[in-house]
Design an enzyme around this catalytic site. Sequence first.
Site, PDB file in Angstrom:
ATOM      1  N   GLY A  43       0.776  -1.248   0.000  1.00 46.66           N
ATOM      2  CA  GLY A  43       0.000   0.000   0.000  1.00 46.66           C
ATOM      3  C   GLY A  43       0.803   1.290   0.000  1.00 46.66           C
ATOM      4  N   GLU A  98       4.062   4.232   6.134  1.00 43.18           N
ATOM      5  CA  GLU A  98       2.846   3.434   5.973  1.00 43.18           C
ATOM      6  C   GLU A  98       1.794   4.219   5.189  1.00 43.18           C
ATOM      7  OE1 GLU A  98       1.324   0.955   5.555  1.00 43.18           O
ATOM      8  OE2 GLU A  98       0.900  -0.295   7.262  1.00 43.18           O
ATOM      9  N   ASP A  99       0.919   3.482   4.544  1.00 41.31           N
ATOM     10  CA  ASP A  99      -0.174   4.148   3.816  1.00 41.31           C
ATOM     11  C   ASP A  99      -1.259   4.640   4.764  1.00 41.31           C
ATOM     12  OD1 ASP A  99      -0.949   1.557   4.501  1.00 41.31           O
ATOM     13  OD2 ASP A  99      -1.721   1.029   2.523  1.00 41.31           O
ATOM     14  N   ASP A 102      -4.940   2.271  10.812  1.00 38.20           N
ATOM     15  CA  ASP A 102      -6.359   1.997  11.031  1.00 38.20           C
ATOM     16  C   ASP A 102      -6.531   1.483  12.465  1.00 38.20           C
ATOM     17  OD1 ASP A 102      -9.062   1.578  10.287  1.00 38.20           O
ATOM     18  OD2 ASP A 102      -8.646  -0.444   9.582  1.00 38.20           O
ATOM     19  N   PHE A 151     -13.896   3.243   4.077  1.00 35.84           N
ATOM     20  CA  PHE A 151     -12.867   2.476   3.383  1.00 35.84           C
ATOM     21  C   PHE A 151     -12.421   3.230   2.137  1.00 35.84           C
ATOM     22  CE2 PHE A 151     -10.697  -0.918   1.192  1.00 35.84           C
ATOM     23  CZ  PHE A 151     -10.015  -1.502   2.249  1.00 35.84           C
ATOM     24  N   VAL A 152     -11.133   3.558   2.084  1.00 37.26           N
ATOM     25  CA  VAL A 152     -10.610   4.382   0.990  1.00 37.26           C
ATOM     26  C   VAL A 152      -9.638   3.594   0.120  1.00 37.26           C
ATOM     27  CG1 VAL A 152     -10.930   6.537   2.265  1.00 37.26           C
ATOM     28  CG2 VAL A 152      -8.752   5.323   2.451  1.00 37.26           C
ATOM     29  N   ASP A 158      -5.533  -0.342  -1.696  1.00 38.86           N
ATOM     30  CA  ASP A 158      -6.345  -1.267  -2.496  1.00 38.86           C
ATOM     31  C   ASP A 158      -7.596  -1.741  -1.782  1.00 38.86           C
ATOM     32  OD1 ASP A 158      -4.942  -2.929  -0.541  1.00 38.86           O
ATOM     33  OD2 ASP A 158      -5.731  -4.614  -1.701  1.00 38.86           O
ATOM     34  N   ARG A 164      -5.279   0.450  -6.780  1.00 39.90           N
ATOM     35  CA  ARG A 164      -4.022   1.065  -6.332  1.00 39.90           C
ATOM     36  C   ARG A 164      -3.553   2.141  -7.310  1.00 39.90           C
ATOM     37  NH1 ARG A 164      -1.987  -2.068  -2.094  1.00 39.90           N
ATOM     38  NH2 ARG A 164      -2.252  -4.308  -2.254  1.00 39.90           N
TER      39      ARG A 164
HETATM   40  P1  IMP Z   1      -4.412  -1.813  10.771  1.00 41.65           P
HETATM   41  O1  IMP Z   1      -3.574  -2.978  11.166  1.00 41.65           O
HETATM   42  O2  IMP Z   1      -5.872  -2.051  11.111  1.00 41.65           O
HETATM   43  O3  IMP Z   1      -3.935  -0.495  11.329  1.00 41.65           O
HETATM   44  O4  IMP Z   1      -4.430  -1.759   9.205  1.00 41.65           O
HETATM   45  C1  IMP Z   1      -3.389  -1.295   8.477  1.00 41.65           C
HETATM   46  C2  IMP Z   1      -3.470  -1.772   7.059  1.00 41.65           C
HETATM   47  O5  IMP Z   1      -4.806  -2.065   6.681  1.00 41.65           O
HETATM   48  C3  IMP Z   1      -3.027  -0.707   6.088  1.00 41.65           C
HETATM   49  O6  IMP Z   1      -1.657  -0.784   5.864  1.00 41.65           O
HETATM   50  C4  IMP Z   1      -3.833  -1.023   4.862  1.00 41.65           C
HETATM   51  O7  IMP Z   1      -3.161  -1.976   4.071  1.00 41.65           O
HETATM   52  C5  IMP Z   1      -5.102  -1.628   5.380  1.00 41.65           C
HETATM   53  N1  IMP Z   1      -6.212  -0.658   5.437  1.00 41.65           N
HETATM   54  C6  IMP Z   1      -6.794  -0.136   6.534  1.00 41.65           C
HETATM   55  N2  IMP Z   1      -7.780   0.730   6.212  1.00 41.65           N
HETATM   56  C7  IMP Z   1      -7.811   0.756   4.866  1.00 41.65           C
HETATM   57  C8  IMP Z   1      -8.611   1.481   3.914  1.00 41.65           C
HETATM   58  O8  IMP Z   1      -9.496   2.303   4.224  1.00 41.65           O
HETATM   59  N3  IMP Z   1      -8.325   1.239   2.603  1.00 41.65           N
HETATM   60  C9  IMP Z   1      -7.369   0.368   2.184  1.00 41.65           C
HETATM   61  N4  IMP Z   1      -6.597  -0.314   3.043  1.00 41.65           N
HETATM   62  C10 IMP Z   1      -6.802  -0.128   4.370  1.00 41.65           C
HETATM   63 MG    MG Z   2      -0.734  -1.585   3.896  1.00 45.64          MG
END
Ligand code: IMP
Ligand code: MG
Length: 181
Positions: A43, A98-99, A102, A151-152, A158, A164
């Site tokens: 990402g 990081e992208d 969340d 969700f973006v 992606d 992407r």
């Molecule tokens: P976390 O472990 O829940 O913080 O998630 C992190 C990863 O989830 C990111 O690096 C993304 O790959 C994916 N992710 C979380 N939210 C989104 C979203 O809104 N769109 C796309 N990917 C997301």
């Molecule tokens: Mg990611």
Amino acid sequence: MHQDIESVLFSAEELHRRVTELGAEISRDYQGRQPMLISILRGAFIFMADLVRSIEVPCTIDFMAVSSYGSGTTSSGQVQITKDLSDDIEGRDIIVVEDILDSGNTLYYLLQILAARKPSSVRLCTLLNKPERRVKEVDVTYSGFSIPDAFVVGYGLDYNERYRNLPYIGILKPFVYTGKR
Ligand code: IMP
Ligand code: MG
């Protein structure tokens, strides 16, 4: 606009402007040092590519891939390294790129893995941040935009490996992942 996108959150121009600011901030903070930027695949690849071009201190780059997301839209517990770094990070000043932050699950575990390798410092730079969704506390130094719980996709992000390539970041129409129109 792509037919599966409900609305554009950040245009290519807005992204460019903010990423340039983040690069300038990093350049100021790392004067006289040589940070190592670690991008989390897949990402963050576009963000990383744009970010390094606005960093003016000498820096190196490396990549890492972890699994936490399947094909759904929420992340699970522990992460697994699916592609490790090529370089040693001991004694280095690390910036994890990081992208999106969340739940925080992915970075919470990843930062522990990196800390065990004895870098001299670790900071986190995320393009997007969804503070409402946080489950695990993660310390963020550089954050591009805080966004609501939606969700973006686009600019590297992606859904099921698609979208992407969109040059902007947009909110995905829910029917794409719910199947309901
Ligand atoms: P976390 O472990 O829940 O913080 O998630 C992190 C990863 O989830 C990111 O690096 C993304 O790959 C994916 N992710 C979380 N939210 C989104 C979203 O809104 N769109 C796309 N990917 C997301
Ligand atoms: Mg990611």
